[in-house]
Design an enzyme around this catalytic site. Structure first.
Site, PDB file in Angstrom:
ATOM      1  N   SER A 149       0.869  -1.181   0.000  1.00 39.51           N
ATOM      2  CA  SER A 149       0.000   0.000   0.000  1.00 39.51           C
ATOM      3  C   SER A 149       0.899   1.221   0.000  1.00 39.51           C
ATOM      4  CB  SER A 149      -0.853  -0.015   1.275  1.00 39.51           C
ATOM      5  OG  SER A 149      -1.458   1.237   1.504  1.00 39.51           O
ATOM      6  N   TYR A 162      -1.810   0.029  10.785  1.00 43.41           N
ATOM      7  CA  TYR A 162      -1.884  -0.520   9.428  1.00 43.41           C
ATOM      8  C   TYR A 162      -0.560  -0.274   8.696  1.00 43.41           C
ATOM      9  CZ  TYR A 162      -3.515  -1.111   4.572  1.00 43.41           C
ATOM     10  OH  TYR A 162      -3.664  -1.503   3.264  1.00 43.41           O
TER      11      TYR A 162
END
Ligand code: NAP
Length: 278
Positions: A149, A162
């Site tokens: 990501s 995250y």
């Protein structure tokens, strides 16, 4: 569950793919993108109904689907995925570590148990599946795809947990790439920005001290991509033997800023942190 789906199409000369997180979002789009290339795909996820739907779409698009439902944080499921690919395809051309989830919450609010569960899914599962797959991947001179990501290179406020999991995935991918290159195995890291999937609904959200459930802040200037666009870029990148793909201009700018203008990025981050509290 280890049931073989009927196939209406016979051209299955394409790659043998093990795909986690195949029941939703980017994973479901990846399954179809590979199906159009005649792939034989082992589909992993917990939602059997959703997996069966994706399997039907794979078959209709020209691929062959083998559903292995299970929890990718369970080692028995990971062993079963590799065994199924070897049994059905005799090798693994592509292992796609795509299953993952988000976590919205300030570092101060992160619950340790939730952090451990997040790492079990976003870090330990891809790590272990890569370990288990290296033999059949070497046989095929295949590729490990790691779905990272923009959060794998930039940690926005309220995304610390995250981002920590994706930074860990990036570190492991970098080391693994060097270690397995001599065996002909490639490691491809994909870095999407925001993608239009149920990701936000599936994410863990901490409860702030004011009692509101955290939902994170979308960074300024971030365009939202379709899962199909990310899937097509991923499949093309495997074919072109790429190492890293940043899937949008937003990701490329954020990633470059982290390296060449970190002070500016810190200032933007601080403004985002203030905004997210009100
Ligand atoms: N959407 C975004 O904005 C975005 C941006 C950058 C990176 N990503 C990354 O892209 C990947 C896919 O996310 P997405 O956007 O497609 O989200 P999604 O629609 O929520 O899909 C997540 C997938 O992971 C699977 N999964 C979750 N927990 C699992 C478990 N314990 N065992 C097995 N499978 C599990 C889910 O299947 P089941 O529920 O059936 O188990 C589902 O197929 C993730 O790694 C995510 O971090 C997403």
């Amino acid at each position: 569950m280890a049931e073989r789906e009927p196939s209406r199409v016979t051209r299955h000369g394409g790659p043998v793919v093990v795909l986690t997180g195949a029941s939703s979002g980017i994973g479901a789009s990846l399954a179809l993108a590979w199906a159009r290339r005649g792939a034989r795909i082992v589909l992993s996820g917990r939602n059997e109904v959703a997996l069966a739907r994706v399997a039907r779409q794979v078959t209709g698009a020209g691929g062959q689907a083998f559903v292995e439902a299970g929890d990718v944080t369970d080692d028995a499921h990971r062993v079963a995925l590799v065994a199924r690919a070897e049994r059905e395809g005799g090798r693994i051309d592509v292992l796609v570590n795509n299953a993952g989830k988000g976590y919205y919450g300030a570092v101060e609010e992160v619950q340790l148990g939730e952090l451990e569960a997040l790492f079990a899914l976003n870090v330990f599962a891809p790590f272990r599946l890569a370990q288990l797959s290296l033999g059949p991947l070497a046989h095929a001179k295949g590729t490990v795809v790691m779905m990272s990501s923009v959060a794998g290179v930039v940690a926005a406020p309220r995304m610390g947990a995250y981002a920590a999991s994706k930074f860990a995935l990036e570190a492991m991918s970098m080391a693994l790439r060097a270690e397995v290159a001599a065996r002909g195995i490639r490691v491809l890291v994909i870095r999407p920005g925001p993608v239009d999937t149920p990701f936000r609904d599936h994410a863990v959200s901490s409860t702030r001290r004011d009692g509101v459930s955290e939902s994170g802040v979308r960074p300024p200037g971030a365009t939202v991509q379709t899962p199909d666009a990310v899937a097509e870029m991923t499949v093309a990148a495997v074919a072109r033997r790429r190492s890293v793909v940043e899937t949008s201009l937003f990701v490329r700018v954020a990633s470059l800023s982290a390296r060449v203008a970190p002070a500016a990025l810190r200032a933007i981050s601080a403004r985002m942190a203030t905004r997210s509290k009100h």
